[in-house]
Structure formats: C-alpha cells, structure tokens
Design an enzyme around this catalytic site. Structure first.
Site, PDB file in Angstrom:
ATOM      1  N   ASP A 141       0.824  -1.081   0.026  1.00  0.00           N
ATOM      2  CA  ASP A 141      -0.080  -0.155   0.052  1.00  0.00           C
ATOM      3  C   ASP A 141       0.971   1.320  -0.053  1.00  0.00           C
ATOM      4  OD1 ASP A 141      -2.263  -1.584   0.082  1.00  0.00           O
ATOM      5  OD2 ASP A 141      -2.509  -1.476   2.325  1.00  0.00           O
ATOM      6  N   LYS A 142       0.523   2.439  -0.387  1.00  0.00           N
ATOM      7  CA  LYS A 142       1.046   3.743  -0.572  1.00  0.00           C
ATOM      8  C   LYS A 142       1.773   3.856   0.989  1.00  0.00           C
ATOM      9  CE  LYS A 142       0.344   8.553  -0.923  1.00  0.00           C
ATOM     10  NZ  LYS A 142      -0.613   9.734  -1.495  1.00  0.00           N
TER      11      LYS A 142
END
Length: 314
Positions: A141-142
C-alpha cells in the site's frame, strides 16, 4: 464509458474478465481483470473475482475510467532515488518508503515506483513488459513501508509470481496495533473480499471472500497497544489491516480500517504503522534461498517512543 452486459446461456462458464473483454474491442483482458479487482465492474451489483465463471442471466455492469483518469500510455521514466538493498541481473530488492505509490493509477501517472524503475534501468522499458507495472511481483500500500522484490526479467517475474502463489515466500511485517487485550500470539483465518458498499475498501466476507491467513505475535506491549511481528501466508489486498480491524486491534494511523472516532489523522502517527520487515524467497536463477531485512523507518521509531511514554510494561 459504461457497460451493461446480460450473459446468455451460450456464454455460461466463461471467466468474468474474458466475458467483458470479448464485448470490448479496445481493452485487454488483463486491464479488465484489474478493473474488476478494483470494483469498477460488478455482477448482479456484487463484487466478483476476475476468474468468476459467469452464469446465464448474470447482469454485468460498470464503468471504464475515462482517459484523463487512467492514462497509462504516458508513463515516463523519472529520476527518483531508490533505496536498493540488493541488485543483480535478475532481481532488485528495495526498501520502499511510506508515501510512495507502487504503480500508476487514476490521475496518478508520475512519482510512482514504476516511474522510478523506468528511470533506474533500461530493462524495465522493454516492450514485452506490462507498461503499467514492469517487474512488479507484489505490491505494498502507498503508506506501507519496507521490502519489495522486483523482477528484472520476464522469466524471473513468472518464477517469483509462482513462488508467491504457491506460498513459498516467507513475509514478515512489523505492525503497531491499538488495543488493551491483544493476545500474546494468534492466527487469523478469515476470508477477505471487496467491501459490498465501499468500493475502495476490503472486508471479512464469509460467503464471497477469498481465503486469507495471518499469524501474529507480540514483541512489546504499551498502555494502548502492541508492537507485533506479523507473518502473511496469503497476500490479499489490505490483509493485515482488515484482519486486525476485524479482530478489534486496528493499526495505529490507519484512517480507514478503524473505529470512526479514530479516523482523523494524528500528527504523531502520520500513516498506518505497517512495515514490510523481512522477506525470504528462492532466487529465480540460482534457486538459492535469500533473506532480506529492512530496518525500522524513522516515523515508526518516533511513534514507538511516543507510545513508550505511557508504557505499562517494560
């Protein structure tokens, strides 16, 4: 562009992504599969997997993002520094910082890890790669930091993807979870799927979810939570975040998977406290098992110090 497809009897048994791709002349099956996984395309108003076998009278509806939302033809190389832990002719090991998106998406064609890879080595610009994600074996995920293995050759990509699928890769994360009664260790085996109402979220779904297994053990306790060693046996989207939230021990800093009263950003906890800590796998060329470890990032250390101020356990 919106689509609406009613499945006929002679189409029964076809994969969902294939059925949609067959009805469109300008979009690939892999792109359709990606859109299905993101929740852009629904079957009978429900999220399904790309491999779902369609049935007679199934109603497929959805929308393809417009070119200004999903323009991936202009993904350009960028001179973005990479924290490289290891590199040879076949693989690249990086320590991804929090805040970096792995591959381009809607309205986000620059500043990603893919842009950095294209700028790092000409191998990632070869025509045989999927331009949207050259060399990408798995994602973070970011706002998750830590280890990622990148393939530099197509045969290395295929080998590593198979190793992940067969669960031969050992992945451990560091996680800071909120909760006062977290057990010393445990295993969570609950299926995960796309949230039925919130397209960008995942959820534990007993009926339509995919098998997911997470093991955890406490490293250190604090007054309001724990530092955990988490092992992933499967790689579902948002798996640790969803499993921990479902068990009543959401991650510090996660503004999505946690009680509504905690969803505002905390200046002391700038992002979800999740770090891809160790990764062990077989090298795609030599077959030798490799082991890598990414040190705890500074924002993680700062949050730990903050939590230690109110620690009940030494």
């Amino acid at each position: 562009m919106r689509i609406r497809i009613q499945i006929s009897p002679d189409q029964a048994g076809v994969r969902l992504d294939q059925a949609v791709a067959d009805s469109q002349s300008r979009i690939s099956r892999s792109r359709v599969a990606s859109l299905i996984s993101q929740g852009f395309i629904l079957v009978n108003q429900e999220c399904k997997r790309p491999g779902y076998k369609v049935k007679p009278n199934d109603l497929i509806e959805g929308a393809f993002p417009s070119p200004d939302q999903q323009d991936t033809k202009n993904i350009l190389p960028e001179s973005i520094p990479l924290n490289i832990l290891y590199e040879d002719d076949h693989i690249l090991m990086i320590d991804k910082p929090a805040g970096v998106v792995v591959h381009p998406g809607a309205g986000n064609n620059s500043g990603t890890l893919v842009n950095a890879l294209l700028g790092h080595h000409p191998a990632f610009s070869e025509k045989d790669w999927n331009r949207e994600r050259p060399g990408i074996v798995h994602r973070l995920d970011k706002d998750t930091s830590g280890l990622m293995v990148i393939a530099k050759k197509l045969n290395a990509l295929e080998f590593l993807q198979k190793e992940f699928k067969q669960r031969r890769v050992e992945k451990h994360y560091l996680a800071l979870a909120r909760g006062e009664n977290i057990p010393e260790a445990g295993v969570i085996e609950r299926p995960i799927g796309r949230h039925p109402y919130h397209r960008k979220r995942m959820a534990v779904l007993d009926e339509n979810g995919r098998y997911a297994k997470t093991r955890f053990s406490v490293i250190k306790r604090f007054s309001s939570g724990c530092l955990m060693d988490v092992r992933l046996y499967t790689g579902r989207t948002h798996q640790i975040r969803v499993h921990f939230y479902h068990q009543g021990m959401p991650l510090f800093g996660d503004c999505i998977y946690r009680e509504r009263r905690f969803r505002k950003k905390d200046p002391i906890v700038p992002r979800q406290m999740l770090h891809s800590w160790t990764l062990s796998f077989r090298h795609p060329y030599s077959g030798v098992r490799l082991y890598f470890e990414a040190p705890m990032p500074e924002d993680f250390k700062t949050t730990l110090l903050h939590l230690s101020d109110a620690c009940l356990y030494d």
